[in-house]
Scaffold this motif. Structure first.
Motif, PDB file in Angstrom:
ATOM      1  N   PRO A   1       0.839  -1.209   0.000  1.00  0.00           N
ATOM      2  CA  PRO A   1       0.000   0.000   0.000  1.00  0.00           C
ATOM      3  C   PRO A   1       0.868   1.251   0.000  1.00  0.00           C
ATOM      4  O   PRO A   1       2.039   1.213   0.428  1.00  0.00           O
ATOM      5  CB  PRO A   1      -0.804  -0.123   1.300  1.00  0.00           C
ATOM      6  CG  PRO A   1       0.028  -0.992   2.180  1.00  0.00           C
ATOM      7  CD  PRO A   1       0.734  -1.953   1.272  1.00  0.00           C
ATOM      8  N   PRO A   2       0.334   2.385  -0.462  1.00  0.00           N
ATOM      9  CA  PRO A   2       1.125   3.626  -0.535  1.00  0.00           C
ATOM     10  C   PRO A   2       1.774   4.035   0.783  1.00  0.00           C
ATOM     11  O   PRO A   2       2.875   4.588   0.771  1.00  0.00           O
ATOM     12  CB  PRO A   2       0.095   4.667  -0.995  1.00  0.00           C
ATOM     13  CG  PRO A   2      -0.883   3.868  -1.800  1.00  0.00           C
ATOM     14  CD  PRO A   2      -0.995   2.555  -1.095  1.00  0.00           C
ATOM     15  N   ASP A   3       1.114   3.743   1.906  1.00  0.00           N
ATOM     16  CA  ASP A   3       1.720   4.149   3.174  1.00  0.00           C
ATOM     17  C   ASP A   3       2.927   3.284   3.548  1.00  0.00           C
ATOM     18  O   ASP A   3       3.628   3.566   4.527  1.00  0.00           O
ATOM     19  CB  ASP A   3       0.693   4.143   4.306  1.00  0.00           C
ATOM     20  CG  ASP A   3       0.095   2.767   4.567  1.00  0.00           C
ATOM     21  OD1 ASP A   3       0.500   1.789   3.901  1.00  0.00           O
ATOM     22  OD2 ASP A   3      -0.787   2.663   5.441  1.00  0.00           O
ATOM     23  N   GLY A   4       3.189   2.253   2.754  1.00  0.00           N
ATOM     24  CA  GLY A   4       4.366   1.418   2.996  1.00  0.00           C
ATOM     25  C   GLY A   4       5.481   1.642   1.988  1.00  0.00           C
ATOM     26  O   GLY A   4       6.526   0.990   2.059  1.00  0.00           O
ATOM     27  N   TRP A   5       5.278   2.590   1.063  1.00  0.00           N
ATOM     28  CA  TRP A   5       6.268   2.791   0.002  1.00  0.00           C
ATOM     29  C   TRP A   5       7.598   3.329   0.530  1.00  0.00           C
ATOM     30  O   TRP A   5       8.657   2.920   0.074  1.00  0.00           O
ATOM     31  CB  TRP A   5       5.714   3.733  -1.066  1.00  0.00           C
ATOM     32  CG  TRP A   5       4.651   3.098  -1.925  1.00  0.00           C
ATOM     33  CD1 TRP A   5       4.308   1.777  -1.966  1.00  0.00           C
ATOM     34  CD2 TRP A   5       3.811   3.764  -2.864  1.00  0.00           C
ATOM     35  NE1 TRP A   5       3.302   1.562  -2.877  1.00  0.00           N
ATOM     36  CE2 TRP A   5       2.976   2.770  -3.445  1.00  0.00           C
ATOM     37  CE3 TRP A   5       3.666   5.081  -3.270  1.00  0.00           C
ATOM     38  CZ2 TRP A   5       2.018   3.082  -4.416  1.00  0.00           C
ATOM     39  CZ3 TRP A   5       2.722   5.392  -4.244  1.00  0.00           C
ATOM     40  CH2 TRP A   5       1.905   4.399  -4.806  1.00  0.00           C
TER      41      TRP A   5
ATOM     42  N   LEU B   1      23.233   2.055  -5.424  1.00  0.00           N
ATOM     43  CA  LEU B   1      22.440   3.249  -5.652  1.00  0.00           C
ATOM     44  C   LEU B   1      22.148   3.871  -4.297  1.00  0.00           C
ATOM     45  O   LEU B   1      22.438   3.268  -3.254  1.00  0.00           O
ATOM     46  CB  LEU B   1      21.153   2.936  -6.415  1.00  0.00           C
ATOM     47  CG  LEU B   1      20.024   2.187  -5.691  1.00  0.00           C
ATOM     48  CD1 LEU B   1      18.738   2.243  -6.513  1.00  0.00           C
ATOM     49  CD2 LEU B   1      20.374   0.746  -5.407  1.00  0.00           C
ATOM     50  N   VAL B   2      21.610   5.070  -4.293  1.00  0.00           N
ATOM     51  CA  VAL B   2      21.358   5.763  -3.040  1.00  0.00           C
ATOM     52  C   VAL B   2      19.873   6.111  -2.955  1.00  0.00           C
ATOM     53  O   VAL B   2      19.073   5.692  -3.796  1.00  0.00           O
ATOM     54  CB  VAL B   2      22.242   7.026  -2.912  1.00  0.00           C
ATOM     55  CG1 VAL B   2      23.704   6.632  -2.819  1.00  0.00           C
ATOM     56  CG2 VAL B   2      22.026   7.989  -4.067  1.00  0.00           C
ATOM     57  N   GLN B   3      19.512   6.855  -1.936  1.00  0.00           N
ATOM     58  CA  GLN B   3      18.117   7.261  -1.760  1.00  0.00           C
ATOM     59  C   GLN B   3      18.075   8.719  -1.359  1.00  0.00           C
ATOM     60  O   GLN B   3      19.070   9.291  -0.909  1.00  0.00           O
ATOM     61  CB  GLN B   3      17.434   6.402  -0.696  1.00  0.00           C
ATOM     62  CG  GLN B   3      17.975   6.605   0.708  1.00  0.00           C
ATOM     63  CD  GLN B   3      17.424   5.599   1.700  1.00  0.00           C
ATOM     64  OE1 GLN B   3      17.380   4.399   1.439  1.00  0.00           O
ATOM     65  NE2 GLN B   3      17.023   6.086   2.874  1.00  0.00           N
ATOM     66  N   THR B   4      16.926   9.337  -1.545  1.00  0.00           N
ATOM     67  CA  THR B   4      16.744  10.717  -1.143  1.00  0.00           C
ATOM     68  C   THR B   4      15.310  10.903  -0.679  1.00  0.00           C
ATOM     69  O   THR B   4      14.418  10.137  -1.072  1.00  0.00           O
ATOM     70  CB  THR B   4      17.059  11.686  -2.313  1.00  0.00           C
ATOM     71  OG1 THR B   4      17.053  13.027  -1.836  1.00  0.00           O
ATOM     72  CG2 THR B   4      16.048  11.556  -3.435  1.00  0.00           C
ATOM     73  N   ARG B   5      15.099  11.892   0.162  1.00  0.00           N
ATOM     74  CA  ARG B   5      13.744  12.206   0.621  1.00  0.00           C
ATOM     75  C   ARG B   5      13.287  13.484  -0.068  1.00  0.00           C
ATOM     76  O   ARG B   5      13.912  14.535   0.056  1.00  0.00           O
ATOM     77  CB  ARG B   5      13.686  12.370   2.142  1.00  0.00           C
ATOM     78  CG  ARG B   5      12.273  12.725   2.642  1.00  0.00           C
ATOM     79  CD  ARG B   5      12.168  12.689   4.144  1.00  0.00           C
ATOM     80  NE  ARG B   5      12.176  11.331   4.663  1.00  0.00           N
ATOM     81  CZ  ARG B   5      11.097  10.539   4.700  1.00  0.00           C
ATOM     82  NH1 ARG B   5       9.928  10.962   4.241  1.00  0.00           N
ATOM     83  NH2 ARG B   5      11.191   9.323   5.198  1.00  0.00           N
ATOM     84  N   LEU B   6      12.200  13.372  -0.787  1.00  0.00           N
ATOM     85  CA  LEU B   6      11.568  14.490  -1.467  1.00  0.00           C
ATOM     86  C   LEU B   6      10.230  14.769  -0.787  1.00  0.00           C
ATOM     87  O   LEU B   6       9.795  13.979   0.073  1.00  0.00           O
ATOM     88  CB  LEU B   6      11.377  14.157  -2.951  1.00  0.00           C
ATOM     89  CG  LEU B   6      12.668  13.799  -3.722  1.00  0.00           C
ATOM     90  CD1 LEU B   6      12.340  13.383  -5.142  1.00  0.00           C
ATOM     91  CD2 LEU B   6      13.638  14.970  -3.704  1.00  0.00           C
ATOM     92  N   PRO B   7       9.555  15.869  -1.124  1.00  0.00           N
ATOM     93  CA  PRO B   7       8.259  16.139  -0.485  1.00  0.00           C
ATOM     94  C   PRO B   7       7.265  14.987  -0.588  1.00  0.00           C
ATOM     95  O   PRO B   7       6.434  14.787   0.302  1.00  0.00           O
ATOM     96  CB  PRO B   7       7.770  17.377  -1.238  1.00  0.00           C
ATOM     97  CG  PRO B   7       9.017  18.076  -1.634  1.00  0.00           C
ATOM     98  CD  PRO B   7       9.990  16.991  -1.970  1.00  0.00           C
ATOM     99  N   GLY B   8       7.373  14.187  -1.666  1.00  0.00           N
ATOM    100  CA  GLY B   8       6.460  13.063  -1.838  1.00  0.00           C
ATOM    101  C   GLY B   8       6.851  11.814  -1.088  1.00  0.00           C
ATOM    102  O   GLY B   8       6.119  10.819  -1.105  1.00  0.00           O
ATOM    103  N   GLY B   9       8.006  11.826  -0.432  1.00  0.00           N
ATOM    104  CA  GLY B   9       8.448  10.655   0.317  1.00  0.00           C
ATOM    105  C   GLY B   9       9.858  10.242  -0.055  1.00  0.00           C
ATOM    106  O   GLY B   9      10.640  11.024  -0.611  1.00  0.00           O
ATOM    107  N   VAL B  10      10.189   8.990   0.241  1.00  0.00           N
ATOM    108  CA  VAL B  10      11.519   8.444  -0.031  1.00  0.00           C
ATOM    109  C   VAL B  10      11.555   7.905  -1.457  1.00  0.00           C
ATOM    110  O   VAL B  10      10.657   7.170  -1.883  1.00  0.00           O
ATOM    111  CB  VAL B  10      11.875   7.330   0.969  1.00  0.00           C
ATOM    112  CG1 VAL B  10      13.225   6.694   0.614  1.00  0.00           C
ATOM    113  CG2 VAL B  10      11.905   7.886   2.391  1.00  0.00           C
ATOM    114  N   TYR B  11      12.621   8.265  -2.175  1.00  0.00           N
ATOM    115  CA  TYR B  11      12.822   7.783  -3.548  1.00  0.00           C
ATOM    116  C   TYR B  11      14.216   7.181  -3.677  1.00  0.00           C
ATOM    117  O   TYR B  11      15.166   7.611  -3.002  1.00  0.00           O
ATOM    118  CB  TYR B  11      12.677   8.930  -4.555  1.00  0.00           C
ATOM    119  CG  TYR B  11      11.256   9.376  -4.780  1.00  0.00           C
ATOM    120  CD1 TYR B  11      10.539   8.972  -5.903  1.00  0.00           C
ATOM    121  CD2 TYR B  11      10.618  10.209  -3.864  1.00  0.00           C
ATOM    122  CE1 TYR B  11       9.229   9.386  -6.113  1.00  0.00           C
ATOM    123  CE2 TYR B  11       9.307  10.624  -4.058  1.00  0.00           C
ATOM    124  CZ  TYR B  11       8.622  10.208  -5.182  1.00  0.00           C
ATOM    125  OH  TYR B  11       7.321  10.608  -5.382  1.00  0.00           O
TER     126      TYR B  11
END
Length: 486
Positions: free
Chosen positions: A425-429, A448-458
């Motif tokens: 579900p979206p709340d688990g993305w 690869l790495v990750q970043t936090r954007l206003p929409g969440g973690v990418y």
């Protein structure tokens, strides 16, 4: 006469021993490079927790020289356990797979050890630095009067530029009088800008208010219509704004701010215009993507990392000033035991220590000058165009996949996305992206790495290895799907 130099010390400088060791090392490095470029069974990162690596390299250094094969054995351990940026499935941070020729230049620099603060300690490197900077300035469209320096990374580069901006625009001599010799200062900076800018204003003693944030749009580019409000906010806070910063290739998403409207704003208000082009200034090399940095030629200062788009080993950062005389403003001091003064006509070619944070500085320009001279400029132009093209193809592939979501269309070679399988579900993305990255990195299959954007973690990829192929990126998507399966 009998030499009084102890044998172990004399042997440490023996040219023939060095020749034999160097030949063996070159073979070892060439074999490593061949294996890394091939990918295959070699992990991108042979993951081990910090405690394990600390234990692996715990040692009691011997008092006497080690066996003749000790160096080769140690280098084998270093090569095996290090992060392999030449692996085509390295798509992580903005740190490139350097062209091998540049590594040989680093060896020459280390052996010569010509520190560059004073011209007479680095005469060849000083001349090379002038040529490298002139070439970079010309690619940005800066006037022939532009000058600059090479320094140790984008953080030092941005600090250098802001120090010059302070001396030029503060209205008082902050270098000699201190941060409180006049009104409190501030710089207008996009919210998407690199954290080193906030660090720089604190180093200069301006505190948190030394940085006034400017809102960005949905593509993480600065909003030109928000600049006036940011300036008004600074004034209401009792701050004198002296500069406005724009990003050419922001860190999180690779966004390029619209430089021409920012330049117009700076000109209208008499502000210093600085472009942090650490990652994206290299777009100026590509005929296809040069428009991304339209307006950069109007900047008062630009930072450009050669260890990103120019495929150099870290660290080599250019700080370029439209008005060459301003390159002396950042560090306005005297050190008569070092700097002897060559007259105004010689200032562009003089002691670089007058203009850099470093006093002792390695021969930074050697590798850039040598690679441009030997490999030619087109290889670097092609690398930029190919990486930006590939990012767009990868973004299209992600968009077409029903179980992936693209954060924003890429401006350069940075692509942010997330996996959104139907069973989560979206709340688990957010938690899923964190878990997926950890699984891929610890397995060694990809980095690869990750970043936090206003929409969440990418998840975030930087396609900076020239030999990463589209098939590697397709395999990345499949590896993510596999790691996400319940």
């Amino acid at each position: 006469m009998t030499s009084s130099v102890p044998a172990p010390l004399r042997d440490a400088y023996d040219p023939e021993a060095f020749r034999a060791t160097a030949h063996a090392l070159m073979d070892q490095l060439a074999d490593y490079l061949k294996a890394a470029l091939a990918g295959g069974a070699m992990p991108v990162l042979p993951w081990a927790p910090p405690a394990v690596n600390h234990e692996r390299f715990a040692t009691s250094f011997p008092e006497e020289p080690a066996r003749s094969d000790a160096f080769a054995a140690l280098m084998a351990r270093v090569l095996e356990g290090s992060h392999h940026l030449h692996h085509p499935r390295y798509v992580g941070h903005q740190v490139t797979a350097p062209v091998p020729l540049a590594a040989l230049c680093d060896a020459v620099s280390s052996l010569l050890n010509n520190g560059m603060a004073v011209y007479e300690m680095g005469p060849v490197a000083t001349a090379m630095e002038h040529q490298v900077l002139a070439w970079m300035a010309s690619k940005l469209g800066l006037p022939a009067s532009a000058r600059g320096v090479l320094t140790s990374g984008g953080s030092a580069g941005n600090l250098t530029a802001l120090l010059a901006a302070r001396q030029a625009k503060a209205g008082y001599d902050a270098w000699n009088g201190g941060a409180h010799a006049g009104p409190p200062l501030t710089v207008l900076v996009p919210r998407s800008a690199h954290y080193c800018l906030a660090r720089a204003v604190r180093i200069m003693g301006w505190g948190e208010g030394g940085l006034t944030p400017v809102d960005v749009d949905a593509h993480f580019r600065v909003r030109p219509d928000a600049l006036e409000e940011a300036l008004a906010n600074a004034t209401r806070a009792g701050r004198k704004a002296i500069a406005v910063v724009a990003s050419a290739g922001s860190t999180a998403t690779g966004a390029f701010d619209p430089l021409e409207p920012v330049a117009d704003f700076a000109q209208r208000h008499g502000l210093w215009f600085h472009v942090d082009g650490a990652h994206g200034a290299a777009a100026s090399l590509s005929p296809k993507y040069r428009a991304q940095v339209r307006g950069i030629e109007r900047a008062d200062s630009v930072v450009w990392d050669a260890h990103k788009g120019l495929l150099m080993p870290a660290l080599v950062t250019a700080v370029l000033f439209r008005d060459g005389a301003r390159s002396f403003d950042a560090f306005s001091q005297e050190a008569h035991y070092l700097f002897h003064g060559d007259g105004d006509d010689a200032r562009p070619y003089s002691d670089v220590g007058l203009r850099t944070l470093e006093c002792t500085k390695e021969m930074m320009p050697l590798k850039v000058y040598a690679c441009l001279s030997v490999l030619g400029t087109r290889v670097f132009e092609d690398a930029i165009t190919a990486s930006y093209d590939q990012a767009r193809r990868f973004a299209d592939h992600l968009t077409a996949a029903p179980d992936f979501e693209l954060a924003v269309a890429p401006d350069c070679n940075i692509v942010c996305f997330r996996h959104t399988p139907a069973h989560v579900p979206p709340d688990g993305w957010d938690a899923l992206q964190v878990r997926l990255r950890e699984a891929l990195v610890t397995s060694g299959n990809f980095y690869l790495v990750q970043t936090r954007l206003p929409g969440g973690v990418y998840l975030r990829t930087t396609l900076i290895h020239p030999l990463t192929g589209d098939a590697d990126l397709e395999a990345l998507m499949e590896a993510i799907r596999s790691a996400a399966r319940p």
